[in-house]
Write a protein that holds these residues in place. Structure first.
Motif, PDB file in Angstrom:
ATOM      1  N   PRO A   1       0.699  -1.592   0.129  1.00  0.00           N
ATOM      2  CA  PRO A   1      -0.253   0.046   0.211  1.00  0.00           C
ATOM      3  C   PRO A   1       1.331   1.414  -0.060  1.00  0.00           C
ATOM      4  N   ALA A   2       0.858   2.064  -1.321  1.00  0.00           N
ATOM      5  CA  ALA A   2       1.355   3.415  -0.895  1.00  0.00           C
ATOM      6  C   ALA A   2       1.273   3.833   0.459  1.00  0.00           C
ATOM      7  N   SER A   3       0.351   4.571   1.185  1.00  0.00           N
ATOM      8  CA  SER A   3       0.508   5.073   2.301  1.00  0.00           C
ATOM      9  C   SER A   3       1.025   4.523   2.911  1.00  0.00           C
ATOM     10  N   VAL A   4       1.137   3.386   3.179  1.00  0.00           N
ATOM     11  CA  VAL A   4       2.295   2.928   4.226  1.00  0.00           C
ATOM     12  C   VAL A   4       3.348   2.743   3.321  1.00  0.00           C
ATOM     13  N   ARG A   5       3.891   2.912   2.448  1.00  0.00           N
ATOM     14  CA  ARG A   5       4.648   2.656   1.842  1.00  0.00           C
ATOM     15  C   ARG A   5       5.817   4.594   1.865  1.00  0.00           C
ATOM     16  N   ARG A   6       5.183   5.448   2.150  1.00  0.00           N
ATOM     17  CA  ARG A   6       5.365   6.912   1.514  1.00  0.00           C
ATOM     18  C   ARG A   6       5.942   6.992   3.097  1.00  0.00           C
ATOM     19  N   GLU A   7       4.589   6.991   4.158  1.00  0.00           N
ATOM     20  CA  GLU A   7       5.518   6.416   5.253  1.00  0.00           C
ATOM     21  C   GLU A   7       6.368   6.109   6.093  1.00  0.00           C
ATOM     22  N   GLY A   8       7.879   5.242   5.265  1.00  0.00           N
ATOM     23  CA  GLY A   8       8.069   4.656   5.650  1.00  0.00           C
ATOM     24  C   GLY A   8       7.920   3.443   6.382  1.00  0.00           C
ATOM     25  N   ARG A   9       6.515   2.577   6.541  1.00  0.00           N
ATOM     26  CA  ARG A   9       6.666   1.358   7.488  1.00  0.00           C
ATOM     27  C   ARG A   9       7.008   0.086   6.871  1.00  0.00           C
ATOM     28  N   ASP A  10       6.885  -0.095   6.841  1.00  0.00           N
ATOM     29  CA  ASP A  10       6.572  -1.945   6.678  1.00  0.00           C
ATOM     30  C   ASP A  10       6.239  -3.406   7.949  1.00  0.00           C
ATOM     31  N   GLY A  11       6.129  -4.331   7.808  1.00  0.00           N
ATOM     32  CA  GLY A  11       5.722  -5.230   8.514  1.00  0.00           C
ATOM     33  C   GLY A  11       5.640  -6.369   7.731  1.00  0.00           C
ATOM     34  N   THR A  12       4.731  -7.767   8.852  1.00  0.00           N
ATOM     35  CA  THR A  12       5.062  -8.911   8.650  1.00  0.00           C
ATOM     36  C   THR A  12       3.535  -9.447   8.948  1.00  0.00           C
ATOM     37  N   VAL A  13       2.843 -10.047   8.444  1.00  0.00           N
ATOM     38  CA  VAL A  13       1.558 -10.643   8.414  1.00  0.00           C
ATOM     39  C   VAL A  13       1.470 -11.972   8.712  1.00  0.00           C
ATOM     40  N   THR A  14       1.003 -12.602   9.252  1.00  0.00           N
ATOM     41  CA  THR A  14       0.438 -13.742   9.065  1.00  0.00           C
ATOM     42  C   THR A  14      -0.765 -14.227   9.097  1.00  0.00           C
ATOM     43  N   VAL A  15      -1.365 -14.434   7.672  1.00  0.00           N
ATOM     44  CA  VAL A  15      -2.793 -15.273   7.360  1.00  0.00           C
ATOM     45  C   VAL A  15      -3.133 -16.383   7.323  1.00  0.00           C
ATOM     46  N   ARG A  16      -4.083 -16.396   8.196  1.00  0.00           N
ATOM     47  CA  ARG A  16      -4.889 -17.787   8.024  1.00  0.00           C
ATOM     48  C   ARG A  16      -5.476 -18.178   6.861  1.00  0.00           C
ATOM     49  N   TYR A  17      -5.647 -18.509   5.497  1.00  0.00           N
ATOM     50  CA  TYR A  17      -6.740 -19.848   4.776  1.00  0.00           C
ATOM     51  C   TYR A  17      -6.915 -20.635   4.845  1.00  0.00           C
ATOM     52  N   LEU A  18      -8.512 -20.517   4.530  1.00  0.00           N
ATOM     53  CA  LEU A  18      -9.301 -22.112   4.459  1.00  0.00           C
ATOM     54  C   LEU A  18      -9.330 -22.635   2.963  1.00  0.00           C
ATOM     55  N   LEU A  19      -9.154 -23.478   2.676  1.00  0.00           N
ATOM     56  CA  LEU A  19      -9.167 -24.485   1.416  1.00  0.00           C
ATOM     57  C   LEU A  19      -9.817 -24.812   1.290  1.00  0.00           C
ATOM     58  N   ASP A  20     -11.138 -25.518   0.222  1.00  0.00           N
ATOM     59  CA  ASP A  20     -12.041 -26.029   0.093  1.00  0.00           C
ATOM     60  C   ASP A  20     -11.406 -27.003  -0.587  1.00  0.00           C
ATOM     61  N   GLU A  21     -12.314 -28.344  -1.125  1.00  0.00           N
ATOM     62  CA  GLU A  21     -11.613 -29.431  -1.511  1.00  0.00           C
ATOM     63  C   GLU A  21     -11.478 -29.318  -2.700  1.00  0.00           C
ATOM     64  N   GLN A  22     -11.350 -27.798  -3.632  1.00  0.00           N
ATOM     65  CA  GLN A  22     -10.552 -27.541  -4.299  1.00  0.00           C
ATOM     66  C   GLN A  22      -9.457 -27.048  -4.271  1.00  0.00           C
ATOM     67  N   GLY A  23      -9.445 -26.370  -3.509  1.00  0.00           N
ATOM     68  CA  GLY A  23      -8.078 -25.852  -2.946  1.00  0.00           C
ATOM     69  C   GLY A  23      -8.690 -24.200  -3.161  1.00  0.00           C
ATOM     70  N   ALA A  24      -9.794 -23.684  -2.922  1.00  0.00           N
ATOM     71  CA  ALA A  24      -9.557 -22.577  -3.287  1.00  0.00           C
ATOM     72  C   ALA A  24      -9.897 -21.992  -2.111  1.00  0.00           C
ATOM     73  N   VAL A  25     -10.072 -20.467  -1.713  1.00  0.00           N
ATOM     74  CA  VAL A  25      -9.785 -20.096  -0.278  1.00  0.00           C
ATOM     75  C   VAL A  25     -11.293 -19.276  -0.403  1.00  0.00           C
ATOM     76  N   THR A  26     -11.648 -20.431   1.229  1.00  0.00           N
ATOM     77  CA  THR A  26     -13.414 -19.835   1.454  1.00  0.00           C
ATOM     78  C   THR A  26     -13.135 -18.550   2.837  1.00  0.00           C
ATOM     79  N   ASP A  27     -12.207 -18.807   3.499  1.00  0.00           N
ATOM     80  CA  ASP A  27     -12.274 -17.720   4.290  1.00  0.00           C
ATOM     81  C   ASP A  27     -10.989 -17.404   4.841  1.00  0.00           C
ATOM     82  N   ALA A  28     -10.194 -16.091   5.726  1.00  0.00           N
ATOM     83  CA  ALA A  28      -9.202 -15.705   5.082  1.00  0.00           C
ATOM     84  C   ALA A  28      -9.428 -15.184   6.774  1.00  0.00           C
ATOM     85  N   ARG A  29      -8.262 -15.276   8.165  1.00  0.00           N
ATOM     86  CA  ARG A  29      -8.431 -14.666   8.787  1.00  0.00           C
ATOM     87  C   ARG A  29      -7.093 -14.099   9.173  1.00  0.00           C
TER      88      ARG A  29
END
Length: 549
Positions: free
Chosen positions: A38-66
């Motif tokens: 995101p440009a807004s974060v980048r302009r302010e000189g900030r960065d970071g690390t995010v861990t996201v949990r995705y729920l994959l269905d039986e076809q491999g599609a992401v059905t939920d994210a947290r």
């Protein structure tokens, strides 16, 4: 079911994945569009690390994210969530069937200025610094950023050269080969790391020697012990487990607890669970239920789903603490929402009478996540209804999924499908094959089913042997079937006193058929018993109080 993947974004925003627990789809992740920085974060000189949990269905599609671990920047969190939702991965497999699964993905948003660190490492590597060369090569192999003219092969060569002198580089080389399933190369690299004094090398070497193609549990234990003595909590936990199971060393509960305590003191949650389970053992000399509860509670507080499940059970049963069903619900719900199948299955039972619709939803979730008892229960719900061609095919499919994981009830029920022709063509030989597989998994109902098949074919002596084997384990249905053949003299001489005793044992275990037979016995004075109206009424009352399944 949960899997972990790490994706790393640099200024170029190219990324890869490191997978564990058998889920390895780095190529598929590379094909996914990475998050925008995101440009807004980048302009302010900030960065970071995010861990996201995705729920994959039986076809491999992401059905939920947290968000599992926030970066502290809402815009970065949202960018990571959006990227994953648009990605499709190969589904997670269990016993050859696609299942739902939670996948954890870590995104690292790094500002271009931080690439100066990479430049410094390159300069150090060019001057012959093995530590700088090793770290640079390891980053190249893990994170995949664009370096013109520098291939993966170049990085491996650089890392191997550094590994001859630097323990960290040797460990990274071992991990690289292990990720690429080159066991012998990983073994050599880890041995080099051990010789250079790396604390964690013993654990990795123990893991290699604990399975094919180098399986040698005695050697695995020696490496675990070396790592444990060096202070590595993972190796301490592995040594404790070896002492518990007697793998590569004689069983020794004292030593197991010593090493588990050492690891737990360093915050190793699996070791907390190992200790808690030993303290729960009523037959062990270390039975300390209060300590078990404390350890489970501490691990549950840290988000461990196995501990949350255990705390749910303890609160529900009142074992070692006041019974608190609300607390049980809260613990199970926390674990279930993280994809813990046994907690989902526990909620299915918990809500059966309170909220049947919610109960069914949790059962469906546990089954979709690949939990064999839930898959069997899904099949059984259909099995207990009137035959229906479409539903019966679904029933067989659920049983097959559970049977592929060795679930004995599913194996037996598949045999019943073939014996009766529900959902599959009738085939008695195939029915017998499934029943025998169930018996190989110590299924008492499988023994009764084989007895029933033999009885149907008028092989009464063989049928009685199967029923007796089941009866000898105390299985109520086995006792009832044994009593019936003993009463009628089928496969043996009639033995009414023995038949009565088997009916009585089966009835005392709650078998409704045996209860009905005892009512008639006491009403008419059969099987060598005197007529006893009071005893008949007592069994009638017990039968009436017995719920119908």
């Amino acid at each position: 079911m949960k899997y972990s993947i790490s994706a790393f974004l640099f200024a170029s925003f190219s990324f890869t994945a490191l997978a564990s627990d058998g889920y390895d789809h780095a190529d598929a992740l590379r094909a996914c569009r990475p998050p925008d920085f995101p440009a807004s974060v980048r302009r302010e000189g900030r960065d970071g690390t995010v861990t996201v949990r995705y729920l994959l269905d039986e076809q491999g599609a992401v059905t939920d994210a947290r968000i599992a671990v926030s970066s502290g920047e809402r815009a970065l969190d949202e960018a990571a969530m959006a990227a994953g939702r648009a990605c499709k991965l190969p589904p997670v497999q269990r016993a050859g069937y696609a299942v739902r699964a939670w996948v954890s993905v870590q995104y690292v948003f790094m500002l271009p200025a931080k690439n100066e660190y990479i430049s410094a490492l390159r300069a150090g590597a060019q001057q012959g610094d093995p530590k700088a060369a090793g770290e640079l090569a390891a980053m190249r192999l893990k994170f995949i950023w664009t370096v013109p003219g520098w291939s993966e092969k170049d990085a491996v060569t650089l890392l191997a050269a550094a590994a001859a002198h630097d323990a960290d580089a040797a460990m990274e080389l071992g991990r690289y080969h292990a990720r690429n399933r080159r066991s012998e190369a990983a073994l050599n690299a880890y041995e080099a790391a051990a010789e250079l004094g790396h604390m964690k090398a013993g654990y990795e070497l123990g893991r290699i020697y604990s399975r094919a193609p180098f399986e040698d549990h005695a050697k695995a234990f020696r490496w675990y012990l070396q790592g444990a003595e060096a202070g590595d909590p993972a190796a301490q936990r592995a040594a404790a487990q070896a002492y518990v199971l007697g793998k590569g060393v004689a069983k020794n509960v004292d030593e197991a607890l010593r090493w588990a305590n050492a690891a737990a003191a360093q915050g190793d949650v699996p070791s907390m669970l190992l200790l808690a389970r030993e303290y729960q053992n009523r037959n062990g000399k270390y039975y300390r239920p209060d300590q078990a509860i404390r350890l489970f509670a501490d691990a549950a507080e840290q988000g461990n789903v196995e501990a949350q499940y255990a705390m749910g059970f303890l609160n529900f049963s009142g074992e070692g603490m006041p019974r608190d069903r609300k607390a049980a619900w809260d613990y199970w719900l926390k674990a279930a929402e993280q994809g813990h199948e046994r907690s989902q299955y526990a909620l299915y039972f918990y809500l059966k009478d309170l909220d049947p619709a919610a109960s069914q939803r949790w059962l469906q979730q546990a089954a979709a996540f690949g939990y064999a008892p839930a898959q069997t229960a899904m099949g059984s719900r259909i099995h207990n209804q009137q035959p229906d061609a479409a539903k019966d095919k679904e029933m067989v499919e659920w049983y097959r999924k559970a049977a592929a994981q060795g679930n004995p009830t599913a194996l037996n029920n598949l045999g019943d499908c073939y014996e009766t022709g529900r959902g599959v063509p009738m085939d008695l030989m195939e029915a017998k094959r499934w029943y025998e597989q169930a018996v190989a998994k110590n299924s008492d109902i499988g023994l009764v089913s084989l007895g029933g098949l033999a009885e149907h074919e008028k092989r009464y002596e063989e049928a009685l042997k199967f029923y007796t084997r089941a009866a000898d384990t105390g299985f109520a249905q086995g006792l009832y079937e044994q009593a019936r053949l003993l009463e009628e003299g089928m496969g043996t001489q009639a033995d009414k006193p023995r038949a009565f005793q088997s009916y009585l044992k089966a009835a005392e275990k709650g078998n409704r058929q045996a209860m009905r037979r005892l009512i008639r016995v006491y009403e008419a004075g059969e099987l060598g018993q005197k007529a006893d109206a009071a005893a008949a009424r007592a069994w009638q009352d017990k039968l009436a109080a017995r719920p119908t399944l």
